[in-house]
Scaffold this active site. Structure first.
Site, short mmCIF file in Angstrom:
data_model
loop_
_atom_site.label_atom_id
_atom_site.label_comp_id
_atom_site.label_asym_id
_atom_site.label_seq_id
_atom_site.Cartn_x
_atom_site.Cartn_y
_atom_site.Cartn_z
N ARG A 50 -1.12 6.95 24.28
CA ARG A 50 -1.83 7.57 23.16
C ARG A 50 -1.15 8.90 22.80
O ARG A 50 -1.05 9.29 21.65
CB ARG A 50 -3.31 7.78 23.50
CG ARG A 50 -4.07 8.53 22.43
CD ARG A 50 -5.59 8.33 22.47
NE ARG A 50 -6.17 8.15 23.78
CZ ARG A 50 -6.33 9.12 24.70
NH1 ARG A 50 -5.97 10.36 24.42
NH2 ARG A 50 -6.87 8.85 25.88
N TYR A 103 -5.46 5.55 -4.74
CA TYR A 103 -5.89 4.34 -4.04
C TYR A 103 -7.39 4.46 -3.74
O TYR A 103 -7.86 5.48 -3.23
CB TYR A 103 -5.07 4.18 -2.75
CG TYR A 103 -5.61 3.13 -1.83
CD1 TYR A 103 -5.74 1.81 -2.26
CD2 TYR A 103 -6.00 3.44 -0.53
CE1 TYR A 103 -6.25 0.84 -1.42
CE2 TYR A 103 -6.49 2.46 0.32
CZ TYR A 103 -6.63 1.17 -0.14
OH TYR A 103 -7.14 0.21 0.69
N ASP A 175 0.82 11.40 -1.58
CA ASP A 175 0.89 10.03 -1.06
C ASP A 175 2.11 9.38 -1.71
O ASP A 175 2.13 9.12 -2.91
CB ASP A 175 -0.40 9.28 -1.42
CG ASP A 175 -0.44 7.87 -0.84
OD1 ASP A 175 0.65 7.29 -0.58
OD2 ASP A 175 -1.54 7.34 -0.65
N LYS A 200 3.26 -0.79 3.46
CA LYS A 200 3.80 -1.23 2.18
C LYS A 200 5.34 -1.29 2.24
O LYS A 200 5.88 -2.05 3.00
CB LYS A 200 3.25 -0.32 1.08
CG LYS A 200 1.74 -0.10 1.17
CD LYS A 200 0.99 -1.38 0.95
CE LYS A 200 -0.50 -1.43 1.25
NZ LYS A 200 -1.30 -0.31 1.52
N1 PLP Z 1 -2.19 4.85 -0.05
C1 PLP Z 1 -1.89 3.89 -0.95
C2 PLP Z 1 -1.18 4.26 -2.22
C3 PLP Z 1 -2.24 2.57 -0.70
O1 PLP Z 1 -1.96 1.62 -1.60
C4 PLP Z 1 -2.93 2.25 0.52
C5 PLP Z 1 -3.34 0.87 0.83
O2 PLP Z 1 -3.35 0.01 -0.02
C6 PLP Z 1 -3.22 3.28 1.41
C7 PLP Z 1 -2.83 4.56 1.10
C8 PLP Z 1 -3.96 3.01 2.68
O3 PLP Z 1 -3.10 2.44 3.62
P1 PLP Z 1 -3.55 1.41 4.75
O4 PLP Z 1 -4.07 0.19 4.07
O5 PLP Z 1 -2.28 1.18 5.52
O6 PLP Z 1 -4.60 2.09 5.56
#
Ligand code: PLP
Length: 382
Positions: A50, A103, A175, A200
């Site tokens: 961890r 998101y 992000d 992604k």
């Molecule tokens: N940020 C964006 C732009 C996303 O598209 C996503 C998920 O679709 C996330 C964050 C969250 O990521 P995770 O699904 O790996 O928790």
């Protein structure tokens, strides 16, 4: 960040061939704990997974390098990383300003987990710099940017937003999931922290969940490292290894994703069933110039608005065959989704709701003619 080419760093940074055996790919350290040479005699600092694991460390060094940051951290999901960052940056009474097209899960995390904990949240149109300025109050501690945004592919100016945020002493977070570090490096543009859903483009094969944070500030990094250890949402060794493997081909994949998306966007413009194509690589996209300045390409994501409204959009998403109907994005295979009932279902009925005629495409790296044929067959004739 060394001055080697991105593709070279993506393959070599963070991992060397195994010194014991010469294995070109270092082993996956699938272990929870480490033997101690006497109490407290840790080898290379590893005590318990961890707190640290060599496979995860390799990934953390790699992502930090690709984003041009000093400190990198890897998590079990993108949202797990976001959660740790927000815990590190906020305390009850603080205020967050967030883009109005992020998101849905990021909005849900702040709105339904942090707001009940005493955080105030305002969402704002990030392309309107005056509106961002007006939204910042003396309590604002975090400005949360997503560009390109999800799902409307809005482009916001990271440098200009960072200046506004910094003038008010606000932590500026980007992000960078949609662009990936191959196309955009927010820290170099003035941001303080980069977040990723490595699920992604970085992982790239729709086979692993993960998240990452990269930052330069030592004090913030220390808090994040502590919370990562104290709370424990770390990526496991196998997940970290799969992500590292995916990153080795990021450059060639994103080149192909972008070329395919550009060709599809251009083909769909003017189609009788299509009201609008949202893709920053189109010259008439409102964010095209900013994107051309702050990105090295326009990426593999695009959305379209259908003239036939919700019914046409739902039927289109259910009619393709190469484009699989699924959540997520950034994998080698093309995906189609209906944001208002899928990725953004959590913001339905709010000011952030996605129009019902919007369909989002994550364009994969298949042959582009096959992809175009698949879309044209599934689109209503008019
Ligand atoms: N940020 C964006 C732009 C996303 O598209 C996503 C998920 O679709 C996330 C964050 C969250 O990521 P995770 O699904 O790996 O928790």
């Amino acid at each position: 960040m060394s001055n080697q080419d991105f593709s070279t760093r993506a393959i070599h940074s963070g991992s060397e061939p195994d010194s014991a055996t010469g294995a070109v790919i270092p082993p996956i350290y699938q272990t929870s704990t480490y033997v101690q040479d006497g109490i407290g005699g840790f080898r290379n600092g590893y005590e318990y997974s961890r707190g640290g694991n060599p496979t995860r460390s390799s990934l953390e060094v790699l992502i930090a390098d690709l984003e041009g940051g000093k400190h990198g951290y890897s998590f079990s999901s993108g949202l797990a990383g976001e959660d740790i960052l927000l815990r590190a940056a906020l305390k009850p009474g603080d205020h967050v300003v967030m883009g109005n097209d992020v998101y849905g899960g990021t909005h849900r995390l702040v709105n339904r987990v942090f707001v009940p904990w005493g955080i105030a949240l305002d969402t704002v149109e990030l392309t309107d710099l005056d509106a961002v300025q007006a939204a910042i109050t003396p309590s604002t501690k975090v400005l949360w940017i997503e560009t390109p945004s999800n799902p409307l592919l809005k482009i916001s100016d990271i440098t200009a937003l960072a200046e506004i945020g910094h003038a008010a002493g606000v932590l500026v977070v980007v992000d960078n999931t949609f662009a990936s570090p191959y196309l955009q490096n927010p820290l170099a543009l003035g941001a303080d922290v980069v977040t990723h859903s490595t699920t992604k483009y970085l992982g790239g094969h729709s086979d692993v969940l993960g998240g990452a944070l990269v930052m330069n500030d030592d004090e913030l990094a220390e808090k994040v490292a502590f919370l990562q250890f104290a709370v424990g949402p770390v990526s496991g060794p196998m997940d970290a290894w799969l992500t590292t493997r995916g990153i080795k081909t990021l450059a060639v994949r994103v080149e192909r994703h972008s070329a395919n998306a550009q060709a599809i966007a251009e083909r769909l413009v003017g189609h009788p069933a299509v009201e609008r194509v949202y893709y920053p690589g189109l010259a008439d996209h409102p964010g095209h110039e900013v994107a051309a300045r702050q990105m090295r390409g326009f990426g593999g994501m695009l959305s379209i608005a259908l003239r036939g409204g919700a019914e046409a959009a739902r039927s289109f998403t259910e009619s393709t065959s190469l484009f699989h109907l699924a959540e997520s994005l950034g994998g080698v295979e093309s995906l189609i989704s209906y944001p208002s009932e899928m990725t953004h279902a959590s913001v339905r009925g709010t000011a952030l709701e996605v129009p019902e005629n919007i369909v989002r495409l994550s364009v994969g790296i298949e042959g582009v003619d096959d992809l175009i044929e698949d879309l044209l067959e599934a689109l209503p004739a008019s």
